[in-house]
Design a protein around this motif. Structure first.
Motif, mmCIF file in Angstrom:
data_model
loop_
_atom_site.group_PDB
_atom_site.id
_atom_site.type_symbol
_atom_site.label_atom_id
_atom_site.label_comp_id
_atom_site.label_asym_id
_atom_site.label_seq_id
_atom_site.Cartn_x
_atom_site.Cartn_y
_atom_site.Cartn_z
ATOM 1 N N ASP A 1 0.390 -13.044 -7.094
ATOM 2 C CA ASP A 1 0.943 -14.374 -7.347
ATOM 3 C C ASP A 1 -0.175 -15.313 -7.808
ATOM 4 O OD1 ASP A 1 3.460 -16.169 -6.762
ATOM 5 O OD2 ASP A 1 1.720 -17.282 -5.987
ATOM 6 N N ARG B 1 4.941 -26.249 -8.423
ATOM 7 C CA ARG B 1 4.850 -25.510 -7.170
ATOM 8 C C ARG B 1 3.869 -26.197 -6.215
ATOM 9 N NH1 ARG B 1 4.134 -19.114 -8.113
ATOM 10 N NH2 ARG B 1 3.119 -19.524 -6.107
ATOM 11 N N PRO B 2 4.255 -26.433 -4.975
ATOM 12 C CA PRO B 2 3.363 -27.123 -4.038
ATOM 13 C C PRO B 2 2.156 -26.295 -3.623
ATOM 14 C CG PRO B 2 5.365 -26.407 -2.922
ATOM 15 C CD PRO B 2 5.583 -26.175 -4.383
ATOM 16 N N ASP B 3 2.206 -24.981 -3.829
ATOM 17 C CA ASP B 3 1.094 -24.125 -3.394
ATOM 18 C C ASP B 3 0.066 -23.885 -4.492
ATOM 19 O OD1 ASP B 3 2.918 -22.664 -4.884
ATOM 20 O OD2 ASP B 3 2.555 -20.794 -3.802
ATOM 21 N N LEU B 4 0.234 -24.524 -5.663
ATOM 22 C CA LEU B 4 -0.722 -24.370 -6.745
ATOM 23 C C LEU B 4 -1.397 -25.691 -7.051
ATOM 24 C CD1 LEU B 4 1.229 -22.105 -9.289
ATOM 25 C CD2 LEU B 4 -0.390 -21.400 -7.520
ATOM 26 N N ASN B 5 -2.679 -25.617 -7.444
ATOM 27 C CA ASN B 5 -3.388 -26.811 -7.895
ATOM 28 C C ASN B 5 -4.346 -26.435 -9.013
ATOM 29 O OD1 ASN B 5 -6.197 -26.298 -6.752
ATOM 30 N ND2 ASN B 5 -4.964 -26.180 -4.867
ATOM 31 N N MET C 1 -7.421 -23.824 -8.740
ATOM 32 C CA MET C 1 -7.261 -22.396 -8.460
ATOM 33 C C MET C 1 -7.661 -21.560 -9.672
ATOM 34 S SD MET C 1 -3.710 -22.275 -6.303
ATOM 35 C CE MET C 1 -3.728 -22.631 -4.540
ATOM 36 N N SER D 1 -1.008 -18.031 -6.741
ATOM 37 C CA SER D 1 -1.660 -18.692 -5.599
ATOM 38 C C SER D 1 -2.752 -17.825 -4.988
ATOM 39 C CB SER D 1 -0.621 -19.025 -4.528
ATOM 40 O OG SER D 1 -0.009 -17.840 -4.030
ATOM 41 N N GLN D 2 -2.830 -16.563 -5.388
ATOM 42 C CA GLN D 2 -3.808 -15.637 -4.827
ATOM 43 C C GLN D 2 -5.017 -15.494 -5.741
ATOM 44 O OE1 GLN D 2 -0.707 -12.499 -4.618
ATOM 45 N NE2 GLN D 2 -1.249 -12.300 -2.455
#
Length: 332
Positions: free
Chosen positions: A73, A238-242, A245, A75-76
C-alpha cells in the motif's frame, strides 16, 4: 561456459524498457524458454498508483508473468534491502520453474544493491527524520544541504540542494552513526564483487538526449490526459497519506500533490503541472544515466536507434539462446 542466472534490462525513464522486455519474452517463448519479469522499480511496488508510474498494462501482465508490482500500500515503505531479499527469492523460484528471470527497471539503487550487496548503514529513525523535517520547514532544504556539505562533502557534492529525500537520509545517517554516508559507500565498494562475476546488464541509453526529453514530455502529457491529477487527488484524500511519504515523493506524484496543496490554499483550480513534472522527470533520467555509467557490466544499446528493440533481443539471444539460424527472420 555456464550461462548467467538472470538477465537485467535497465535504462532511464521513457527509454523503452517495457517494450524491449516484452519483445525478449516473445522471442524466448517461441524458443521454448519462458521468461518471467521482475520489476526493479521503487514506484511500481505501490497499489493504486497506476497512471503516474507507467505500469505495464493488464494485457502485458497477462502475457508475461510480472513480479514486485502492486505488492504494498502507498502508506507502507519498501527498501533496497527488501528488494534484494524479494528478488533473490524470485530468481530462485523462477529458475526452478525452468524460466529465465528478467529484471527490468530504472531504480538503479536496487540494481546496485543486488549486484554489490548493501552498505551496513543504520536503519531509519523516525525521531531523527522528524527533527530534520522540522528543521527543513524552518530553514529550507538548501540550508540542510549546506550542513551536509560541512559533515559529508563527498555526498553533498553529488546531490542538488533540492533533493530533500537524499539530503535527509545522508544527515540521518550522520546524526545516528557519527559517520558520513560516503564512508559507508566507500566500504561497500572495497568489498564489491569482481566485474566478471556480475550478471549481464543491457542498458538503454540515448545518443541524443533531446530524443529522451521529447519522449518524457509526450509521456507526461499523456499521463495528465489519462487522469494523473485525479489519481493523486484520490490518494491525497486518504488520511493515512502525506506528502513526506516515499510513495508520494515519486516523480509526478510529488509535483501534482504540491499543485493541489497550492490550489487549496488559494481556493483555485490546480495549476498546470506539466512543465514542473517534465522537468522533474528529466532530472530523474539524468540521475539514472549517471548511475548506469558506473556499472561495469552494462552493455549499451542506443534507445533512440531505429532498431533498439531488435538489438536488445539479439544481445539477450546471444547470452541465453542458441544463435539464430543463418538467414532466419529477425525481429519485426
Amino acid at each position: 561456459m555456464t550461462s548467467p542466472a538472470y538477465l537485467c534490462l535497465a535504462g532511464p525513464t521513457a527509454s523503452g524498457k517495457t517494450a524491449a522486455a516484452m519483445a525478449i519474452a516473445d522471442v524466448f517463448a517461441r524458443a521454448q524458454r519462458p521468461v518471467e519479469i521482475i520489476s526493479v522499480d521503487s514506484a511500481l511496488v505501490y497499489r493504486d498508483m497506476n497512471i503516474g508510474t507507467a505500469k505495464p498494462t493488464p494485457a502485458e501482465r497477462a502475457l508475461v508473468p510480472h513480479h514486485l508490482i502492486d505488492i504494498i500500500d502507498p502508506s507502507q515503505a519498501y527498501s533496497a534491502a527488501q528488494f534484494v531479499a524479494d528478488a533473490g527469492r524470485l530468481i530462485g523460484e523462477i529458475t526452478a520453474r525452468g524460466a529465465l528471470p528478467l529484471l527490468v527497471g530504472g531504480t538503479m539503487l536496487y540494481f546496485k544493491a543486488l549486484f554489490e550487496g548493501l552498505d551496513a548503514m543504520p536503519p531509519a529513525d523516525a525521531a531523527v527524520r522528524a527533527a530534520l523535517d522540522a528543521q527543513a520547514a524552518r530553514d529550507g532544504w538548501p540550508a540542510l544541504h549546506a550542513e551536509l556539505a560541512r559533515v559529508d562533502p563527498l555526498t553533498a557534492a553529488r546531490l542538488p540542494p533540492t533533493d530533500s529525500q537524499r539530503i535527509q537520509r545522508a544527515l540521518e545517517v550522520y546524526r545516528i552513526s557519527g559517520q558520513p554516508l560516503s564512508a559507508f559507500h566507500q566500504a561497500s565498494r572495497r568489498g564489491k564483487p569482481a566485474d566478471d562475476s556480475l550478471p549481464p546488464l543491457i542498458s538503454l541509453e540515448p545518443d541524443d538526449r533531446a530524443w529522451l526529453h521529447e519522449r518524457i514530455a509526450v509521456r507526461f502529457a499523456q499521463m495528465l490526459a489519462d487522469g494523473l491529477v485525479d489519481e493523486v487527488r484520490a490518494l491525497r484524500a486518504r488520511p493515512d497519506l502525506n506528502a513526506a511519504m516515499p510513495s508520494m515523493r515519486c516523480v509526478g506524484y510529488r509535483q501534482v500533490w504540491e499543485a493541489l496543496d497550492l490550489a487549496e490554499r488559494n481556493r483555485d483550480e490546480p495549476e498546470d503541472v506539466s512543465e514542473r513534472g517534465i522537468a522533474a522527470t528529466r532530472q530523474l533520467a539524468k540521475r539514472q544515466l549517471t548511475w548506469l555509467r558506473s556499472m561495469p557490466n552494462r552493455r549499451v544499446v542506443a534507445c533512440d536507434s531505429e532498431d533498439a528493440t531488435g538489438q536488445v533481443v539479439s544481445l539477450a539471444r546471444e547470452l541465453f539462446l542458441a544463435p539464430a539460424p543463418a538467414g532466419g527472420r529477425g525481429l519485426g
